[in-house]
Design an enzyme around this catalytic site. Structure first.
Site, PDB file in Angstrom:
ATOM      1  CB  THR B 146      -4.407  -0.296   3.987  1.00  0.00           C
ATOM      2  OG1 THR B 146      -3.657  -1.012   3.010  1.00  0.00           O
ATOM      3  CG2 THR B 146      -4.807   1.062   3.418  1.00  0.00           C
ATOM      4  CB  THR B 179      -3.430  -2.922  -5.862  1.00  0.00           C
ATOM      5  OG1 THR B 179      -4.186  -3.511  -6.858  1.00  0.00           O
ATOM      6  CG2 THR B 179      -4.278  -2.053  -4.992  1.00  0.00           C
TER       7      THR B 179
END
Lengths: 383, 383
Positions: B146, B179
């Protein structure tokens, strides 16, 4: 204005040379009575600065004649020598006003881990003592500023008496309590036990619900002094309300002046199973760096709200969470709600409402956005 | 390289059109066996994305034939429809590789609170299935990025078998677990129960001790798949070590590529009463925005370290705390120690050693500095 608005108080603020730039850096507040009743609340941090340890001892007696405050150095993590410095400061004040050091509170703010320049500080105490006046509240409020861009003062008039206050704090602002120094005065006639109850309730609802950067200080101190000079024994409920109003007013001023902040964010948690749950959720959301960046970018990023709620053990079901930003319910039932483009993110004040759908309790926690200016201000060598 | 280093695995990474820019956004990893043993660990966030809920169910069986991963959307907080999208994705993979959807894990990463573009995603599954190859590990690692600026891959050779892996993660990196998405593969012959034990131990020592921004994601997933294609039943202690090495290698890559970071900070807590205390103190220090700003400014600000330690309930006495930064003990006995000007803050790697003087236990937590670039990256509209 400020701490000298109520009768019975004098104050002064002087440039003692503790700060290098020549700005005011030492404040003195004196209670001329007839009462000396006082109460205090202090940082929950287990690493406490010397002035906190000293003032906690002093407050055990429930009486304060004076408070001396300095900016330019926190006198935290300075060992036994630092404690002796605080003691010497209180003794110097006692000598200057011809009273007992055992009723002199000391507050310090600034860099942790460095000794205070005691020659300058003690001379400053003498200078402040000669300048004490009924008009000194503003100078005192100015003298306790560190990175604060403005002085923070407040006062409220009640039924025959007044409540006034001053505060400082711009960084290291986190709960229990928000990092700060604050002196509140009143000319009402209130016992130290009553002051203690009122101050704990008022700070729990105000300063303790302020969290600008998640960092808890070693020096937080809030003092409440009553002179009884008005001769009025107040209705305690009204008195508590006035003290809470002054605390809320000062807390708001701290929030708006927080380092680098461009937004004042109210995180309003409703539908909680308990007030404790509501505060817990509010704090967790207030500490999400990602959310605080998003609000800075005027992005109503409710996903980051839910991600922060999900880290708590509060009572809720993920698929019953609702979130509104500035009144638009952009998340309903844990999923996409109303059109996010309807949210007006431009105002400085941003309200995030989180409905836990788990009960009747509510609480609001206040925070700010996270900005490049915060980073710059706190990356400079040893602020 | 990557997940296709061990025998028995094929992978692909394609541009399905989920991301707007035409970059790769869909990865497929297939285990051709003979074993399909697998284990997984997932975010501790109570708000879990649809693919997490799905993959947890699938892993209950202890077997995985395939993992499909997409960037460009987290499919979190998307309600029952979002879960149906995940289900449909697994069904599409099952159809393409002629197997059961009940052994297909799904991972998604990207913006929370938006539905995935399913037409593009399902076409992408078909495309990826046709491109599956023994060389596909790099393309798969590329497709899950990302805000990651580089692909994260690792592999270790052991006694007759291999362990390989890929990961993504740059923001919302916080414990339990950090995460991220991560797929680890091995051609060793290990049961799903053994994989589960090994994976939990390995992640607890690596990804769980990474905290770049205190924000826990809704989508964290780490999967471990064993094909048994090498025919080797490994020594479990050695196998655990190899898996831990791959996890540590990937965790390090996540740390170095964290959004906006210019420093990799190791917070090494020693002298703790328990390992739990050491981790607790490490995490608290890792979450101090003020300290992270100071390190960014190359300021060895140990006062901010003590202020963060003081917010924990770990066993320690404030006046017995010692702190070293890059080997210089600038705080001794809770007060000023060696000359802070001796600390060389210029290297990218910064080690903060905190001696609690309370016992024999240790732990290290890894974090990064807080920078204006982090703020900029996360203030842009909906990243």
């Amino acid at each position: 204005m400020s701490v000298t608005a109520p009768l019975g108080f004098r104050a002064a603020g002087v440039a003692a040379g503790i700060k290098s730039g020549g700005a005011r850096d030492l404040a003195l507040v004196v209670n001329d009575g007839p009462s000396r009743a006082a109460a205090g609340v202090f940082t929950a941090n287990r690493v406490k600065a010397a002035p906190v340890l000293w003032s906690q001892q002093v407050l055990a007696g429930g009486r304060l004649r004076a408070v001396v405050l300095n900016s330019g150095g926190a006198n935290a993590c300075t060992g036994p020598e630092g404690f002796q410095d605080t003691h010497a400061t209180a003794e110097k004040v006692a000598e200057a006003i011809e009273d007992s050091a055992g009723e002199v509170a000391v507050c310090s703010t600034g860099l942790i881990g460095e000794r205070l320049p005691m020659d300058e500080l003690l001379s400053g105490v003498d200078a402040a003592a000669t300048q004490l006046s009924r008009d000194g509240g503003l100078a005192a409020a100015d003298a306790i500023r560190t990175t604060d861009t403005v002085s923070k003062i407040s006062f409220k008039r009640a039924n025959g008496y007044m409540v006034g206050g001053m505060a400082k704090g711009a960084g290291m602002l986190a709960p229990a309590l928000a990092t700060m120094l604050c002196v509140i005065t009143t000319d009402a006639d209130v016992t130290s036990d009553e002051l203690d109850v009122v101050l704990r309730k008022a700070t729990a609802q105000t300063f303790d619900r302020l969290d600008t950067d998640g960092c808890m200080s070693t020096n937080d101190t809030v003092l409440l002094l009553a002179s009884a000079a008005s001769g009025v024994k107040p209705d305690l409920a009204e008195f508590e309300q006035k003290v809470t109003e002054v605390c809320a007013d000062l807390a708001r001023q701290l929030l708006v002046d927080a380092e680098g902040a461009t937004k004042a964010i109210a995180i309003e948690v409703v539908g909680a199973d308990s007030e404790q749950d509501a505060v817990k959720v509010g704090r967790s959301v207030a500490r999400s760096n990602l959310l605080k960046c998003a609000i800075h970018g005027e992005d109503p990023n409710w996903g980051r709200v839910l991600a922060a709620v999900g880290t708590t053990d509060a009572v809720f079901e993920p698929d019953r969470l609702n979130v509104a930003i500035n009144g638009i319910w952009i998340c309903r039932g844990g999923a996409v709600g109303d059109d996010r483009s309807k949210v007006d993110m431009r105002p400085r004040d941003v309200t995030i409402t989180i409905d836990l759908s788990a009960g009747p309790h509510t609480a609001t926690v206040h925070t700010t956005d996270l900005t490049a200016d915060y980073v710059h201000e706190n990356s400079a060598y040893s602020s």
